[in-house]
Design a protein around this motif. Structure first.
Motif, mmCIF file in Angstrom:
data_model
loop_
_atom_site.group_PDB
_atom_site.id
_atom_site.type_symbol
_atom_site.label_atom_id
_atom_site.label_comp_id
_atom_site.label_asym_id
_atom_site.label_seq_id
_atom_site.Cartn_x
_atom_site.Cartn_y
_atom_site.Cartn_z
ATOM 1 N N GLU A 136 38.630 49.865 46.615
ATOM 2 C CA GLU A 136 37.407 49.773 45.808
ATOM 3 C C GLU A 136 36.790 48.382 45.900
ATOM 4 O OE1 GLU A 136 34.380 51.299 43.982
ATOM 5 O OE2 GLU A 136 36.170 52.557 44.260
ATOM 6 N N ILE A 137 37.629 47.342 45.937
ATOM 7 C CA ILE A 137 37.102 45.986 46.105
ATOM 8 C C ILE A 137 36.339 45.887 47.421
ATOM 9 C CG2 ILE A 137 37.716 43.560 46.453
ATOM 10 C CD1 ILE A 137 40.045 43.967 44.513
ATOM 11 N N GLY A 138 36.888 46.505 48.461
ATOM 12 C CA GLY A 138 36.195 46.507 49.745
ATOM 13 C C GLY A 138 34.838 47.189 49.670
ATOM 14 N N LYS A 139 34.777 48.314 48.967
ATOM 15 C CA LYS A 139 33.514 49.043 48.828
ATOM 16 C C LYS A 139 32.478 48.236 48.045
ATOM 17 C CE LYS A 139 35.782 53.584 48.782
ATOM 18 N NZ LYS A 139 36.096 54.760 47.931
ATOM 19 N N GLN A 140 32.975 47.423 47.102
ATOM 20 C CA GLN A 140 32.074 46.691 46.207
ATOM 21 C C GLN A 140 31.821 45.255 46.676
ATOM 22 O OE1 GLN A 140 30.596 48.236 43.782
ATOM 23 N NE2 GLN A 140 31.814 50.116 43.801
ATOM 24 N N TYR A 141 32.322 44.887 47.852
ATOM 25 C CA TYR A 141 32.287 43.480 48.264
ATOM 26 C C TYR A 141 30.864 42.910 48.277
ATOM 27 C CZ TYR A 141 33.087 39.190 50.851
ATOM 28 O OH TYR A 141 33.125 37.864 51.228
ATOM 29 N N VAL A 142 29.923 43.632 48.830
ATOM 30 C CA VAL A 142 28.546 43.121 48.899
ATOM 31 C C VAL A 142 27.981 42.930 47.493
ATOM 32 C CG1 VAL A 142 26.185 43.626 49.636
ATOM 33 C CG2 VAL A 142 28.104 44.111 51.171
ATOM 34 N N SER A 143 28.282 43.843 46.600
ATOM 35 C CA SER A 143 27.754 43.761 45.235
ATOM 36 C C SER A 143 28.393 42.626 44.450
ATOM 37 C CB SER A 143 27.978 45.090 44.505
ATOM 38 O OG SER A 143 27.265 46.138 45.123
ATOM 39 N N GLY A 147 25.185 40.159 47.067
ATOM 40 C CA GLY A 147 24.516 40.270 48.360
ATOM 41 C C GLY A 147 24.988 39.233 49.350
ATOM 42 N N LEU A 148 26.276 38.918 49.296
ATOM 43 C CA LEU A 148 26.925 37.948 50.194
ATOM 44 C C LEU A 148 26.426 36.514 49.981
ATOM 45 C CD1 LEU A 148 26.838 40.009 53.537
ATOM 46 C CD2 LEU A 148 28.603 40.026 51.761
ATOM 47 N N THR A 149 25.927 36.216 48.786
ATOM 48 C CA THR A 149 25.395 34.875 48.522
ATOM 49 C C THR A 149 26.351 33.987 47.735
ATOM 50 O OG1 THR A 149 24.308 35.561 46.458
ATOM 51 C CG2 THR A 149 23.043 35.778 48.502
ATOM 52 N N GLU A 150 27.323 34.596 47.041
ATOM 53 C CA GLU A 150 28.231 33.791 46.211
ATOM 54 C C GLU A 150 29.600 34.458 46.117
ATOM 55 O OE1 GLU A 150 28.365 31.471 41.899
ATOM 56 O OE2 GLU A 150 26.729 32.860 42.357
ATOM 57 N N GLN A 151 30.628 33.689 46.389
ATOM 58 C CA GLN A 151 31.989 34.220 46.359
ATOM 59 C C GLN A 151 32.567 34.134 44.946
ATOM 60 O OE1 GLN A 151 33.355 35.508 49.097
ATOM 61 N NE2 GLN A 151 35.294 36.071 48.157
ATOM 62 N N PRO A 152 33.090 35.223 44.410
ATOM 63 C CA PRO A 152 33.737 35.145 43.096
ATOM 64 C C PRO A 152 34.953 34.222 43.139
ATOM 65 C CG PRO A 152 33.343 37.429 43.741
ATOM 66 C CD PRO A 152 33.086 36.589 44.947
ATOM 67 N N GLU A 153 35.110 33.424 42.087
ATOM 68 C CA GLU A 153 36.319 32.612 41.980
ATOM 69 C C GLU A 153 37.492 33.453 41.518
ATOM 70 O OE1 GLU A 153 35.285 29.378 39.345
ATOM 71 O OE2 GLU A 153 34.833 28.099 41.069
ATOM 72 N N GLU A 154 37.194 34.476 40.717
ATOM 73 C CA GLU A 154 38.257 35.347 40.225
ATOM 74 C C GLU A 154 37.719 36.730 39.907
ATOM 75 O OE1 GLU A 154 41.492 33.928 37.599
ATOM 76 O OE2 GLU A 154 40.578 35.258 36.126
ATOM 77 N N ILE A 155 38.549 37.724 40.198
ATOM 78 C CA ILE A 155 38.250 39.115 39.860
ATOM 79 C C ILE A 155 39.368 39.596 38.944
ATOM 80 C CG2 ILE A 155 37.815 41.429 40.754
ATOM 81 C CD1 ILE A 155 37.217 40.071 43.482
ATOM 82 N N PHE A 156 39.014 39.988 37.733
ATOM 83 C CA PHE A 156 40.000 40.431 36.755
ATOM 84 C C PHE A 156 39.832 41.933 36.547
ATOM 85 C CE2 PHE A 156 42.377 41.033 32.992
ATOM 86 C CZ PHE A 156 43.230 39.954 32.854
ATOM 87 N N ILE A 157 40.907 42.675 36.808
ATOM 88 C CA ILE A 157 40.855 44.138 36.810
ATOM 89 C C ILE A 157 41.935 44.718 35.903
ATOM 90 C CG2 ILE A 157 41.012 46.192 38.271
ATOM 91 C CD1 ILE A 157 40.189 44.427 40.643
ATOM 92 N N GLY A 186 36.071 42.046 35.348
ATOM 93 C CA GLY A 186 35.596 40.724 34.979
ATOM 94 C C GLY A 186 35.441 39.879 36.228
ATOM 95 N N ILE A 187 34.300 39.247 36.399
ATOM 96 C CA ILE A 187 34.027 38.432 37.583
ATOM 97 C C ILE A 187 33.662 37.018 37.132
ATOM 98 C CG2 ILE A 187 32.655 38.150 39.678
ATOM 99 C CD1 ILE A 187 34.183 40.719 39.811
#
Length: 219
Positions: A136-143, A147-157, A186-187
């Motif tokens: 699912e993270i792979g499917k949501q990567y662009v979002s 739009g590939l403009t900012e990398q999340p520092e953390e993903i909380f699931i 949480g992003i």
């Protein structure tokens, strides 16, 4: 606001009394290290002698996009949705230690550019759902990268709406299910003061003013 690991007790495999536990934990660690190209640290959240509430931390020297690419090719972890190396290793650990109550309460993947923190929401939920979460993270990567403009520092699931208002009926709170992992995350972004809520089903961020909480099985 980055995730700060709790100070749980580290597990000293050498001093574990039962030979079966020692062998099971050693094999568990090595299997995960090989399957995910990582250094593994295990901690114990439980203070009970008959329980192991594992906190699993993986230090993986790759970027998020790298592991997603390798995951899709079956080179990192496994592309088998039903059985990840984590699930297989965990099943072996349970088999070696039938007298113990064992579960994974927290799983943190430390990457070069992102932390992924997964919380237990029901018995054995993390090993059971790990491959589905990564897919699912792979499917949501662009979002989630806007739009590939900012990398999340953390993903909380996962995270949940305040008081789980949509899941309460007549004062009875429904328990989370496997689908809870693909509802809200949480992003944390460097550009944002507060964490953002990501609506997985609708592929979009929700206003940071939305109240939410992280599931706690003891609440």
């Amino acid at each position: 606001m980055l995730f700060k690991p709790n100070n749980y007790n580290s597990i000293d495999i050498i001093n574990v009394k039962s030979p079966e536990v020692m062998l099971g934990l050693f094999d568990f660690i090595k299997s995960i290290e090989l399957g995910y190209f990582s250094e593994v640290i295990l901690k114990n959240k439980s203070g009970c002698s008959h329980k192991l509430d594992l906190v699993v931390e993986l230090n993986c020297p790759l970027n998020l996009l790298d592991i997603l690419s390798h995951f899709n090719k079956g080179l990192w972890g496994s592309s088998e949705i039903t059985k990840s190396p984590l699930a297989k290793s965990f099943d072996c650990l349970l088999t070696c230690n039938k007298e113990l109550e064992i579960d994974i309460q927290e799983f943190t993947l430390y990457l070069n550019d992102t932390n992924i923190v997964i919380k237990n929401i029901y018995r054995h939920s993390i090993p059971e759902q790990f491959n589905n979460i990564m897919a699912e993270i792979g499917k949501q990567y662009v979002s989630i990268t806007k739009g590939l403009t900012e990398q999340p520092e953390e993903i909380f699931i996962p995270v949940f709406e305040d008081l789980l208002s949509n899941s309460i009926s007549n004062g009875v709170q429904n328990r989370p299910t496997c689908t809870s992992y693909t509802e809200y995350w949480g992003i944390y972004m460097e550009s944002e003061m507060d964490g953002l809520i990501f609506d997985v089903k609708h592929h979009k961020f929700i206003s940071a003013n939305l109240d939410y909480y992280m599931f706690d099985e003891n609440s």
